[in-house]
Enzyme design. Structure first.
Site, short mmCIF file in Angstrom:
data_model
loop_
_atom_site.label_atom_id
_atom_site.label_comp_id
_atom_site.label_asym_id
_atom_site.label_seq_id
_atom_site.Cartn_x
_atom_site.Cartn_y
_atom_site.Cartn_z
N GLY A 49 -93.87 -12.39 -22.92
CA GLY A 49 -95.17 -12.95 -22.58
C GLY A 49 -95.46 -14.35 -23.09
O GLY A 49 -96.20 -15.10 -22.47
N GLU A 103 -97.26 -15.81 -30.21
CA GLU A 103 -97.53 -14.62 -29.37
C GLU A 103 -98.38 -15.00 -28.16
O GLU A 103 -99.13 -15.97 -28.20
CB GLU A 103 -98.29 -13.57 -30.20
N ASP A 104 -98.29 -14.19 -27.11
CA ASP A 104 -99.17 -14.41 -25.96
C ASP A 104 -100.57 -13.86 -26.25
O ASP A 104 -101.56 -14.51 -25.97
CB ASP A 104 -98.60 -13.79 -24.67
N ASP A 107 -103.59 -7.86 -29.22
CA ASP A 107 -104.50 -6.87 -28.65
C ASP A 107 -104.86 -5.90 -29.77
O ASP A 107 -105.80 -6.14 -30.53
CB ASP A 107 -103.78 -6.22 -27.47
N LYS A 135 -107.98 -10.43 -28.79
CA LYS A 135 -109.10 -9.57 -28.39
C LYS A 135 -109.62 -8.91 -29.64
O LYS A 135 -109.19 -7.81 -29.99
CB LYS A 135 -108.61 -8.49 -27.41
N PHE A 156 -108.55 -6.70 -19.46
CA PHE A 156 -107.15 -6.95 -19.12
C PHE A 156 -107.00 -8.27 -18.35
O PHE A 156 -107.70 -8.51 -17.38
CB PHE A 156 -106.58 -5.79 -18.31
N ASP A 163 -98.45 -10.50 -18.05
CA ASP A 163 -98.13 -9.75 -16.84
C ASP A 163 -98.95 -8.49 -16.68
O ASP A 163 -99.51 -7.95 -17.64
CB ASP A 163 -96.66 -9.32 -16.88
N ARG A 169 -97.05 -13.27 -14.11
CA ARG A 169 -96.76 -14.20 -15.22
C ARG A 169 -96.76 -15.66 -14.77
O ARG A 169 -97.04 -16.55 -15.56
CB ARG A 169 -95.37 -13.91 -15.81
P1 IMP Z 1 -100.59 -5.29 -29.33
O1 IMP Z 1 -99.31 -4.82 -29.94
O2 IMP Z 1 -101.52 -4.14 -29.03
O3 IMP Z 1 -101.28 -6.38 -30.10
O4 IMP Z 1 -100.25 -5.81 -27.88
C1 IMP Z 1 -99.57 -6.96 -27.67
C2 IMP Z 1 -98.87 -6.92 -26.33
O5 IMP Z 1 -99.56 -6.12 -25.35
C3 IMP Z 1 -98.83 -8.31 -25.77
O6 IMP Z 1 -97.70 -9.03 -26.23
C4 IMP Z 1 -98.84 -8.06 -24.28
O7 IMP Z 1 -97.52 -7.92 -23.78
C5 IMP Z 1 -99.58 -6.76 -24.08
N1 IMP Z 1 -101.00 -6.97 -23.68
C6 IMP Z 1 -102.12 -6.70 -24.38
N2 IMP Z 1 -103.24 -7.01 -23.70
C7 IMP Z 1 -102.82 -7.52 -22.51
C8 IMP Z 1 -103.52 -8.04 -21.36
O8 IMP Z 1 -104.76 -8.11 -21.28
N3 IMP Z 1 -102.73 -8.47 -20.34
C9 IMP Z 1 -101.36 -8.44 -20.37
N4 IMP Z 1 -100.67 -7.97 -21.42
C10 IMP Z 1 -101.39 -7.50 -22.48
MG MG Z 2 -96.62 -7.31 -21.40
#
Ligand code: IMP
Ligand code: MG
Length: 178
Positions: A49, A103-104, A107, A135, A156, A163, A169
């Site tokens: 991402g 990081e992208d 979450d 977020k 989302f 993606d 993407r």
């Molecule tokens: P975390 O481990 O819950 O912080 O999630 C991180 C990963 O979840 C990111 O690197 C994304 O690949 C994916 N992700 C979380 N939220 C979104 C979103 O709104 N759109 C797309 N990918 C997301």
């Molecule tokens: Mg993803």
């Protein structure tokens, strides 16, 4: 101007446009350039991402810096503590380097909280996190970004590297699920 796009079975609408994204990236890159002047930091971008954000922020730096990419593989249930995260491609020597994880999106924070110990184990001089999005309302783990381009609501989003099931993407703007 708002525009709808369809990715697979869902409709998304314009959220943050490419110009606003680039303006903000210039600000974040300028801050990083100030903070790391003379330190030759190493950016480690987490695939897939973050590749577009990483490319843009890296090009916007005005200081000497390196970049490397890792992909994370997680295995469920192999230990009592839950997921084990392995970095594929982390071949750089991090000892005494100033590391900036890219990081992208943060979450829940689960990915980074599992990955960070792998980084600390390699004895870097310092570790900071730069993320395109976060977020805050979705956060469940103790992870805090040092540089955040945009804080967004718990919705989302796709585009600019992010993606939906592998698609979207390549959208140059960021879109939110309508
Ligand atoms: P975390 O481990 O819950 O912080 O999630 C991180 C990963 O979840 C990111 O690197 C994304 O690949 C994916 N992700 C979380 N939220 C979104 C979103 O709104 N759109 C797309 N990918 C997301
Ligand atoms: Mg993803």
């Amino acid at each position: 101007m708002k525009k709808d796009v369809v990715v697979l079975d869902k409709t998304f609408t314009t959220f943050i446009g490419r110009d606003e994204i680039q303006t903000r990236i210039a600000e974040v890159a300028s801050q990083i350039s100030k903070d790391y002047a003379g330190k030759n930091p190493l950016m480690i971008a987490i695939l897939n991402g973050s590749f577009i954000f990483a490319a843009d922020i890296f090009r916007a730096l005005s200081i000497e810096a390196g970049i490397s990419f890792v992909k994370l593989a997680s295995y469920k249930g192999t230990t009592s503590t839950g997921n084990v995260v392995t970095a594929i491609g982390l071949d750089e020597n991090l000892k005494d380097r100033h590391v900036i994880i890219v990081e992208d999106i943060i979450d829940t924070g689960k990915t980074l909280s599992a990955f960070l110990p792998e980084i600390y184990q390699r004895a870097p001089a310092s570790v900071k996190i730069a993320t395109f999005l976060s977020k805050p309302d979705a956060l469940q783990y103790d992870v805090k970004a040092d540089y955040t381009a945009f804080e967004i609501e718990n919705k989302f989003v796709v585009g600019y590297g992010l993606d939906y099931d592998g698609y979207g993407r390549n959208l140059p703007d960021l879109y939110v699920l309508s």
